[in-house]
Design an enzyme around this catalytic site. Structure first.
Site, PDB file in Angstrom:
ATOM      1  N   TYR A  52       0.843  -1.203   0.000  1.00  0.00           N
ATOM      2  CA  TYR A  52       0.000   0.000   0.000  1.00  0.00           C
ATOM      3  C   TYR A  52       0.880   1.255   0.000  1.00  0.00           C
ATOM      4  CZ  TYR A  52      -4.116  -2.927   0.994  1.00  0.00           C
ATOM      5  OH  TYR A  52      -5.122  -3.863   0.929  1.00  0.00           O
ATOM      6  N   SER A 216     -13.445  -3.170   0.242  1.00  0.00           N
ATOM      7  CA  SER A 216     -14.193  -2.211  -0.588  1.00  0.00           C
ATOM      8  C   SER A 216     -15.697  -2.309  -0.332  1.00  0.00           C
ATOM      9  CB  SER A 216     -13.888  -2.418  -2.075  1.00  0.00           C
ATOM     10  OG  SER A 216     -12.579  -2.001  -2.379  1.00  0.00           O
ATOM     11  N   PRO A 217     -16.113  -2.120   0.912  1.00  0.00           N
ATOM     12  CA  PRO A 217     -17.533  -2.282   1.242  1.00  0.00           C
ATOM     13  C   PRO A 217     -18.457  -1.236   0.629  1.00  0.00           C
ATOM     14  CG  PRO A 217     -16.293  -1.457   3.135  1.00  0.00           C
ATOM     15  CD  PRO A 217     -15.287  -1.830   2.106  1.00  0.00           C
ATOM     16  N   GLY A 221     -18.328  -2.409  -8.837  1.00  0.00           N
ATOM     17  CA  GLY A 221     -17.300  -2.800  -9.795  1.00  0.00           C
ATOM     18  C   GLY A 221     -15.968  -2.987  -9.100  1.00  0.00           C
ATOM     19  N   PHE A 222     -14.897  -2.919  -9.870  1.00  0.00           N
ATOM     20  CA  PHE A 222     -13.569  -3.061  -9.288  1.00  0.00           C
ATOM     21  C   PHE A 222     -13.002  -1.655  -9.144  1.00  0.00           C
ATOM     22  CE2 PHE A 222      -9.051  -4.354  -9.210  1.00  0.00           C
ATOM     23  CZ  PHE A 222      -9.121  -5.436  -8.343  1.00  0.00           C
ATOM     24  N   GLU A 224     -14.697   1.082  -9.196  1.00  0.00           N
ATOM     25  CA  GLU A 224     -15.291   1.992 -10.188  1.00  0.00           C
ATOM     26  C   GLU A 224     -15.892   3.230  -9.552  1.00  0.00           C
ATOM     27  OE1 GLU A 224     -17.875   0.177 -13.207  1.00  0.00           O
ATOM     28  OE2 GLU A 224     -16.589  -1.593 -13.004  1.00  0.00           O
TER      29      GLU A 224
HETATM   30  N1  LIG Z   1      -7.351  -7.790   0.042  1.00  0.00           N
HETATM   31  C1  LIG Z   1      -7.468  -7.038  -1.013  1.00  0.00           C
HETATM   32  O1  LIG Z   1      -7.202  -7.468  -2.152  1.00  0.00           O
HETATM   33  C2  LIG Z   1      -7.918  -5.618  -0.863  1.00  0.00           C
HETATM   34  C3  LIG Z   1      -8.228  -4.835  -1.996  1.00  0.00           C
HETATM   35  C4  LIG Z   1      -8.640  -3.519  -1.783  1.00  0.00           C
HETATM   36  C5  LIG Z   1      -8.756  -3.006  -0.506  1.00  0.00           C
HETATM   37  N2  LIG Z   1      -8.417  -3.778   0.571  1.00  0.00           N
HETATM   38  C6  LIG Z   1      -8.539  -3.258   1.957  1.00  0.00           C
HETATM   39  O2  LIG Z   1      -9.858  -2.816   2.109  1.00  0.00           O
HETATM   40  C7  LIG Z   1      -9.858  -1.467   2.579  1.00  0.00           C
HETATM   41  C8  LIG Z   1     -11.071  -0.795   2.021  1.00  0.00           C
HETATM   42  O3  LIG Z   1     -11.017  -0.700   0.591  1.00  0.00           O
HETATM   43  P1  LIG Z   1     -11.577   0.589  -0.155  1.00  0.00           P
HETATM   44  O4  LIG Z   1     -10.822   1.764   0.308  1.00  0.00           O
HETATM   45  O5  LIG Z   1     -11.631   0.301  -1.594  1.00  0.00           O
HETATM   46  O6  LIG Z   1     -13.057   0.603   0.504  1.00  0.00           O
HETATM   47  P2  LIG Z   1     -14.316   1.569   0.505  1.00  0.00           P
HETATM   48  O7  LIG Z   1     -14.584   1.943   1.907  1.00  0.00           O
HETATM   49  O8  LIG Z   1     -15.375   0.847  -0.240  1.00  0.00           O
HETATM   50  O9  LIG Z   1     -13.905   2.850  -0.331  1.00  0.00           O
HETATM   51  C9  LIG Z   1     -13.262   3.932   0.258  1.00  0.00           C
HETATM   52  C10 LIG Z   1     -13.282   5.090  -0.712  1.00  0.00           C
HETATM   53  O10 LIG Z   1     -14.627   5.427  -0.972  1.00  0.00           O
HETATM   54  C11 LIG Z   1     -14.872   6.738  -0.519  1.00  0.00           C
HETATM   55  N3  LIG Z   1     -16.141   6.686   0.199  1.00  0.00           N
HETATM   56  C12 LIG Z   1     -16.541   5.826   1.123  1.00  0.00           C
HETATM   57  N4  LIG Z   1     -17.774   6.101   1.553  1.00  0.00           N
HETATM   58  C13 LIG Z   1     -18.168   7.118   0.867  1.00  0.00           C
HETATM   59  C14 LIG Z   1     -19.365   7.834   0.861  1.00  0.00           C
HETATM   60  N5  LIG Z   1     -20.373   7.533   1.692  1.00  0.00           N
HETATM   61  N6  LIG Z   1     -19.485   8.841  -0.010  1.00  0.00           N
HETATM   62  C15 LIG Z   1     -18.457   9.148  -0.816  1.00  0.00           C
HETATM   63  N7  LIG Z   1     -17.277   8.512  -0.824  1.00  0.00           N
HETATM   64  C16 LIG Z   1     -17.136   7.501   0.014  1.00  0.00           C
HETATM   65  C17 LIG Z   1     -13.756   7.096   0.400  1.00  0.00           C
HETATM   66  O11 LIG Z   1     -13.516   8.487   0.376  1.00  0.00           O
HETATM   67  P3  LIG Z   1     -13.298   9.287   1.771  1.00  0.00           P
HETATM   68  O12 LIG Z   1     -11.959   8.893   2.257  1.00  0.00           O
HETATM   69  O13 LIG Z   1     -13.368  10.712   1.362  1.00  0.00           O
HETATM   70  O14 LIG Z   1     -14.415   8.891   2.668  1.00  0.00           O
HETATM   71  C18 LIG Z   1     -12.602   6.304  -0.145  1.00  0.00           C
HETATM   72  O15 LIG Z   1     -11.961   7.008  -1.204  1.00  0.00           O
HETATM   73  C19 LIG Z   1      -8.515  -0.900   2.116  1.00  0.00           C
HETATM   74  O16 LIG Z   1      -8.078   0.178   2.918  1.00  0.00           O
HETATM   75  C20 LIG Z   1      -7.620  -2.095   2.292  1.00  0.00           C
HETATM   76  O17 LIG Z   1      -7.216  -2.176   3.638  1.00  0.00           O
HETATM   77  C21 LIG Z   1      -8.020  -5.069   0.400  1.00  0.00           C
END
Ligand SMILES: NC(=O)c1ccc[n+]([C@@H]2O[C@H](COP(=O)([O-])OP(=O)(O)OC[C@H]3O[C@@H](n4cnc5c(N)ncnc54)[C@H](OP(=O)(O)O)[C@@H]3O)[C@@H](O)[C@H]2O)c1
Length: 306
Positions: A52, A216-217, A221-222, A224
């Site tokens: 990361y 990515s809760p 998409g991937f 997206e």
């Molecule tokens: N094992 C794997 O292959 C893998 C792959 C990917 C990720 N991960 C782990 O999973 C964690 C989460 O992944 P992710 O960051 O993709 O998850 P996510 O929580 O789905 O997405 C976070 C992004 O979405 C934005 N966001 C979230 N809620 C929002 C809302 N209500 N309105 C507008 N924007 C919003 C956030 O912006 P703001 O910061 O401005 O809120 C941030 O840029 C990562 O930190 C990592 O630790 C693991």
């Protein structure tokens, strides 16, 4: 925060984990505020990976938390290895050991609570993984082990050699990326939703006490985009907003509560770096939506019933 049992680790961990993949988007003061808020909220389980930010995310985190032994013992630190930029994937003994040493140095700690194998390595030699895990466990550098993005059959292959239990499988899962649920409903049907894309990993993990950590809760998409507030999902957002009003919480809380309502006791990994949204995610651990509401959200996202 409410806790759950992490696989067979014996650890009781916060129900919501804090992902640090995007922490390099904050400046030093912002990172410090973010990490401190998480700790104040009881969100003390932090998810990292060696890759990361090219390693910078682990460093930024350690500085932000002002890592000392007394701080360290209040936290759960998870990191991952096995993705090698410029190569692809590498589960060799040498790479796993080097990767953990790098993470420990950057995190300024002498142990990880959990190490995950990040993505399957097509050239995996499970005997080497077993050797690496034994070395890491005996040296005290890693206490518990798990996987990420791994199919049940690959876990079975690893288990033939690895003696430590796999405590977690981190997998992509959100309301809009719910194939692991829809395939269960569409058993033996001819439509696309019936396709088993993951070898029934949800049932496998439940049967084997492996905690699923949805990553990515909030994304569709991937990577997206975020489905909350997106014009691509009007029906879903209307349903989520209606429930947010009913419970007096934000739409973020409801989306997170949907994952937490599943009886597999999953531990979703948030990705936000926004302090209010982090608090909203934590709040989800306090509410339990009803069965009717859970299905209404599932259907509003475009999933159907057989
Ligand atoms: N094992 C794997 O292959 C893998 C792959 C990917 C990720 N991960 C782990 O999973 C964690 C989460 O992944 P992710 O960051 O993709 O998850 P996510 O929580 O789905 O997405 C976070 C992004 O979405 C934005 N966001 C979230 N809620 C929002 C809302 N209500 N309105 C507008 N924007 C919003 C956030 O912006 P703001 O910061 O401005 O809120 C941030 O840029 C990562 O930190 C990592 O630790 C693991």
């Amino acid at each position: 925060m409410r806790t759950i049992k992490l696989g067979e680790s014996g650890l009781n961990v916060p129900a919501v984990a804090v992902g640090c993949m995007r922490i390099n988007g904050l400046d030093a003061a912002g990172a410090e505020r973010f990490v401190q808020t998480a700790i104040d909220e009881g969100a003390v389980f932090f998810d990292h990976a060696d890759i990361y930010g090219g390693g910078t995310c682990e460093e930024i985190f350690a500085k932000a938390v002002h890592m000392t032994p007394s701080v360290r013992e209040k936290l759960f630190l998870q990191s991952k290895c096995g993705i090698r930029p410029g190569v692809a994937f590498d589960f060799s003994r040498e790479h796993i050991l080097n990767s953990v040493d790098g993470s420990l140095k950057r995190l300024n700690t002498d142990y990880l609570d959990v190490l995950l194998l990040h993505r399957p390595d097509l050239l995996v030699e499970p005997e080497e993984v077993a050797e690496a895990f034994d070395t890491l466990q005996q040296s005290g550098k890693v206490r518990h082990f798990g996987v990420s993005n791994q199919h049940p059959m690959l876990i079975q292959l690893l288990k033939k050699y690895v003696k430590q239990p796999f405590v977690a499988n981190q997998l992509q899962l959100s309301i809009t990326n719910a194939t692991m649920l829809s395939q269960t409903l569409h058993v033996n049907m001819l439509d696309d939703a019936a396709l088993s894309r993951d070898g029934n990993v949800l049932d496998y993990c439940r049967l084997n006490n492996i905690t699923i950590q949805p990553w990515s809760p909030f994304q569709y998409g991937f990577f997206e985009g975020v489905f909350l507030g997106s014009e691509k999902y009007p029906e879903l957002n209307a349903k989520i907003d209606e429930l947010a009003e009913k419970y007096g919480v934000s739409n973020t809380t409801i989306a997170m509560a949907w994952l937490l309502r599943h009886p597999a006791n999953m531990q979703p990994v948030t990705g936000t770096m926004n302090i209010q949204r982090l608090k909203d995610c934590v709040k989800a651990a306090e509410i339990r939506i009803t069965r009717e509401e859970w299905y209404a959200i599932y259907l509003a996202a475009g999933n159907d019933l057989p």
